[in-house]
Design a protein around this motif. Structure first.
Motif, PDB file in Angstrom:
ATOM      1  N   TYR A 150     -10.872  11.874  -1.097  1.00  8.89           N
ATOM      2  CA  TYR A 150     -10.616  12.440  -2.417  1.00  8.89           C
ATOM      3  C   TYR A 150      -9.124  12.689  -2.627  1.00  8.89           C
ATOM      4  N   GLN A 151      -8.468  13.318  -1.627  1.00 11.22           N
ATOM      5  CA  GLN A 151      -7.050  13.602  -1.845  1.00 11.22           C
ATOM      6  C   GLN A 151      -6.186  12.357  -1.675  1.00 11.22           C
ATOM      7  N   GLY A 152      -6.636  11.387  -0.850  1.00  7.81           N
ATOM      8  CA  GLY A 152      -5.919  10.116  -0.797  1.00  7.81           C
ATOM      9  C   GLY A 152      -5.955   9.421  -2.152  1.00  7.81           C
ATOM     10  N   ARG A 153      -7.118   9.448  -2.779  1.00 10.25           N
ATOM     11  CA  ARG A 153      -7.250   8.854  -4.113  1.00 10.25           C
ATOM     12  C   ARG A 153      -6.491   9.682  -5.157  1.00 10.25           C
ATOM     13  N   MET A 154      -6.467  10.996  -4.968  1.00 12.70           N
ATOM     14  CA  MET A 154      -5.685  11.850  -5.857  1.00 12.70           C
ATOM     15  C   MET A 154      -4.216  11.449  -5.844  1.00 12.70           C
ATOM     16  N   MET A 155      -3.662  11.273  -4.632  1.00 15.17           N
ATOM     17  CA  MET A 155      -2.260  10.881  -4.514  1.00 15.17           C
ATOM     18  C   MET A 155      -2.017   9.524  -5.163  1.00 15.17           C
ATOM     19  N   ALA A 156      -2.954   8.595  -4.951  1.00 16.02           N
ATOM     20  CA  ALA A 156      -2.816   7.259  -5.530  1.00 16.02           C
ATOM     21  C   ALA A 156      -2.872   7.320  -7.051  1.00 16.02           C
ATOM     22  N   ASP A 177      -6.029  12.091  13.002  1.00 17.90           N
ATOM     23  CA  ASP A 177      -7.161  11.665  12.182  1.00 17.90           C
ATOM     24  C   ASP A 177      -6.927  12.010  10.714  1.00 17.90           C
ATOM     25  N   TYR A 178      -6.383  13.189  10.501  1.00 11.26           N
ATOM     26  CA  TYR A 178      -6.079  13.660   9.138  1.00 11.26           C
ATOM     27  C   TYR A 178      -5.139  12.683   8.446  1.00 11.26           C
ATOM     28  N   SER A 179      -4.040  12.357   9.099  1.00 11.15           N
ATOM     29  CA  SER A 179      -3.022  11.508   8.495  1.00 11.15           C
ATOM     30  C   SER A 179      -3.522  10.082   8.297  1.00 11.15           C
ATOM     31  N   GLN A 180      -4.216   9.549   9.274  1.00 11.74           N
ATOM     32  CA  GLN A 180      -4.733   8.196   9.148  1.00 11.74           C
ATOM     33  C   GLN A 180      -5.744   8.081   8.015  1.00 11.74           C
ATOM     34  N   PHE A 185      -7.070   5.957   2.496  1.00 11.83           N
ATOM     35  CA  PHE A 185      -7.640   6.093   1.161  1.00 11.83           C
ATOM     36  C   PHE A 185      -6.576   6.052   0.074  1.00 11.83           C
ATOM     37  N   PHE A 186      -5.333   6.414   0.428  1.00 10.60           N
ATOM     38  CA  PHE A 186      -4.251   6.201  -0.538  1.00 10.60           C
ATOM     39  C   PHE A 186      -4.058   4.714  -0.786  1.00 10.60           C
ATOM     40  N   VAL A 187      -3.974   3.938   0.290  1.00 17.28           N
ATOM     41  CA  VAL A 187      -3.755   2.490   0.157  1.00 17.28           C
ATOM     42  C   VAL A 187      -4.845   1.864  -0.707  1.00 17.28           C
ATOM     43  N   LYS A 188      -6.087   2.196  -0.415  1.00 14.64           N
ATOM     44  CA  LYS A 188      -7.210   1.636  -1.158  1.00 14.64           C
ATOM     45  C   LYS A 188      -7.115   1.989  -2.641  1.00 14.64           C
ATOM     46  N   GLY A 189      -6.834   3.245  -2.936  1.00 19.25           N
ATOM     47  CA  GLY A 189      -6.755   3.684  -4.327  1.00 19.25           C
ATOM     48  C   GLY A 189      -5.555   3.123  -5.051  1.00 19.25           C
ATOM     49  N   PHE A 190      -4.392   3.123  -4.397  1.00 25.70           N
ATOM     50  CA  PHE A 190      -3.167   2.667  -5.060  1.00 25.70           C
ATOM     51  C   PHE A 190      -3.262   1.184  -5.416  1.00 25.70           C
ATOM     52  N   GLU A 191      -3.822   0.399  -4.510  1.00 23.67           N
ATOM     53  CA  GLU A 191      -3.992  -1.024  -4.802  1.00 23.67           C
ATOM     54  C   GLU A 191      -5.013  -1.233  -5.918  1.00 23.67           C
ATOM     55  N   GLU A 192      -6.032  -0.404  -5.947  1.00 25.57           N
ATOM     56  CA  GLU A 192      -7.026  -0.474  -7.027  1.00 25.57           C
ATOM     57  C   GLU A 192      -6.387  -0.162  -8.374  1.00 25.57           C
ATOM     58  N   PHE A 193      -5.421   0.760  -8.380  1.00 24.97           N
ATOM     59  CA  PHE A 193      -4.743   1.118  -9.626  1.00 24.97           C
ATOM     60  C   PHE A 193      -3.593   0.172  -9.960  1.00 24.97           C
ATOM     61  N   SER A 220      13.000  -0.963   1.421  1.00 21.66           N
ATOM     62  CA  SER A 220      11.799  -1.616   0.882  1.00 21.66           C
ATOM     63  C   SER A 220      11.761  -1.675  -0.644  1.00 21.66           C
ATOM     64  N   GLY A 221      12.584  -0.853  -1.281  1.00 17.65           N
ATOM     65  CA  GLY A 221      12.571  -0.825  -2.748  1.00 17.65           C
ATOM     66  C   GLY A 221      11.410  -0.053  -3.327  1.00 17.65           C
ATOM     67  N   ALA A 222      10.827   0.860  -2.545  1.00 18.72           N
ATOM     68  CA  ALA A 222       9.691   1.658  -3.022  1.00 18.72           C
ATOM     69  C   ALA A 222      10.131   2.607  -4.135  1.00 18.72           C
ATOM     70  N   ASP A 223       9.222   2.838  -5.082  1.00 17.16           N
ATOM     71  CA  ASP A 223       9.520   3.826  -6.124  1.00 17.16           C
ATOM     72  C   ASP A 223       8.704   5.107  -5.956  1.00 17.16           C
ATOM     73  N   VAL A 224       7.953   5.200  -4.886  1.00 16.52           N
ATOM     74  CA  VAL A 224       7.310   6.459  -4.512  1.00 16.52           C
ATOM     75  C   VAL A 224       7.118   6.441  -2.998  1.00 16.52           C
ATOM     76  N   LEU A 225       7.311   7.601  -2.371  1.00 12.96           N
ATOM     77  CA  LEU A 225       7.187   7.736  -0.920  1.00 12.96           C
ATOM     78  C   LEU A 225       6.033   8.686  -0.617  1.00 12.96           C
ATOM     79  N   ILE A 226       5.074   8.241   0.208  1.00  8.71           N
ATOM     80  CA  ILE A 226       3.872   9.015   0.493  1.00  8.71           C
ATOM     81  C   ILE A 226       3.951   9.609   1.894  1.00  8.71           C
ATOM     82  N   PHE A 227       3.770  10.929   1.995  1.00  5.30           N
ATOM     83  CA  PHE A 227       3.821  11.658   3.263  1.00  5.30           C
ATOM     84  C   PHE A 227       2.454  12.299   3.534  1.00  5.30           C
ATOM     85  N   PRO A 228       1.509  11.574   4.105  1.00  2.24           N
ATOM     86  CA  PRO A 228       0.174  12.137   4.348  1.00  2.24           C
ATOM     87  C   PRO A 228       0.040  12.757   5.740  1.00  2.24           C
ATOM     88  N   PHE A 229       0.844  13.774   6.013  1.00  4.05           N
ATOM     89  CA  PHE A 229       0.750  14.453   7.313  1.00  4.05           C
ATOM     90  C   PHE A 229       1.097  15.911   7.136  1.00  4.05           C
TER      91      PHE A 229
END
Length: 381
Positions: A150-156, A177-180, A185-193, A220-229
């Motif tokens: 849920y929160q991975g998708r929230m971030m995405a 386990d928490y971070s992984q 779920f961020f990756v899955k959601g962000f690509e879906e969006f 990398s030229g990223a426009d958002v940086l995700i810190f899931p830890f």
């Protein structure tokens, strides 16, 4: 196995009137009082004390006082398992509250289920806390927080929809386990969006230098940086990112804590964090006033504090509905929780022992006030 270094069993509460006898209801608590997550654990211990004192002052539960037995698991899985065994097999508690770490709770889950003692996780967000690898529910494991999916998708959702980001970079803890889980779920959601992952960098929990990974992210030229830890790594990584000239917006999970200002300071500007509660919700003011009065300090790890406090009242409700302190009957009542009004939410359990339909909150750090302030509620599509 290494013995727990803290007191074997620490009674946190003492009777205001004569010495308590056998006619008390023992509640177990396991917390990260020492180790990397000590700030979170201390907040949970103090909050459990507040809730139990309130309940006992009002007459207890089923006419009996609550008595808390606490162990420090020191943020170590082997110590968590040892504590769980002792608290279940020797202390004969009605249920166990805490800690917040997913890996800790997953490691001890078999102990609670073999011993048939319910476990209430405060902030363990990995799906495997309440279900096994096959998706089958763990009968005696519950949680009061929403999950990593849920929160991975929230971030995405927040990154793609609110920040209009299309290229994301991730820095995550490969040993957690928490971070992984959040990363997955961020990756899955962000690509879906419609977004793209342009950098995916890992570190191990004990690391304190992230400059190599952050340099790759910068390139990398990223426009958002995700810190899931979470833990002490979080403010260090924020600070080092800004020192390297990374001005990219940072979005993180629910690892945020006020302690981060001491390390990262103004580097926390332009960072956003998933939260289970709004620290400045007027409904929480009375609790935080009590916390300050009891400890002489402000409650920094407010998510842990509120979740632990509400876990006590959730357990109280279950014991009263079960009309028993028998752990098996209390487990059944916990599973049947519906529309329970708590401090931070109205709680209903789903079939997997997770809260149903809880809104998430996004916080935004304000360097001038040195606070993470409410930004918006998010319930992703």
């Amino acid at each position: 196995m290494r013995r727990l270094m803290l007191r074997a069993a620490v009674l946190l509460l003492f009777a205001a009137s004569p010495v308590w006898g056998a006619d008390t209801i023992k509640v177990g608590e396991i917390a990260t009082v020492t180790g990397d997550f000590a700030a979170y654990g201390v907040a949970e211990v103090e909050s459990v004390k507040i809730a139990v004192d309130e309940i006992n002052a009002a007459g207890g539960v089923l006419g009996r006082k609550l008595e808390v037995v606490m162990y420090d698991c020191r943020t170590r899985q082997e110590d968590m398992v040892n504590a769980a065994r002792r608290i279940v097999e020797q202390d004969k508690v009605v249920a166990v509250i805490g800690p917040s770490g997913s890996g800790l709770c997953i490691a001890a889950a078999p102990v609670f289920n073999r011993g048939r003692v319910p476990h209430l996780g405060t902030l363990p967000t990995n799906p495997l806390v309440t279900t096994d690898e096959t998706g089958k529910v763990r009968p005696y494991n519950f949680r009061i927080c929403f999950l990593d999916p849920y929160q991975g998708r929230m971030m995405a959702y927040f990154a793609a929809r609110d920040l209009k980001a299309s290229r994301a970079a991730i820095l995550y803890d490969v040993s957690s386990d928490y971070s992984q889980g959040q990363r997955e779920f961020f990756v899955k959601g962000f690509e879906e969006f419609g977004g793209k992952i342009v950098a995916d960098e890992g570190f191990r929990g004990e690391d304190v230098d992230f400059r190599s990974q952050l340099t790759n992210i910068k390139d990398s030229g990223a426009d958002v940086l995700i810190f899931p830890f979470m833990g002490k790594s979080l403010p260090l990584a924020v600070k080092q990112a800004r020192e390297l000239g990374l001005k990219t917006v940072i979005v993180g999970g629910d690892g945020y804590g006020d302690f981060m200002w001491e390390v990262a300071g103004n580097a926390l500007g332009d960072t956003y964090w998933v939260s289970h509660v709004d620290r400045y919700d007027p409904a929480l003011k009375g609790f935080f006033d009590k916390y300050r009065e009891r400890t002489g300090t402000e409650c920094q790890e407010f998510m842990n504090a509120v979740m632990a406090y509400d876990c006590v009242y959730w357990l109280k409700d279950a014991i009263e509905r079960a009309q028993s302190a028998d752990p098996v009957k209390v487990r059944d009542a916990l599973e049947q929780t519906a529309n329970l009004e708590l401090l931070h939410c109205t709680l209903t359990m789903d079939e997997f022992h997770n809260p149903k339909d809880k809104d998430g909150v996004m916080l935004r750090c304000d360097p001038e006030q040195r606070k993470a302030l409410f930004f918006k509620k998010v319930r992703p599509e």
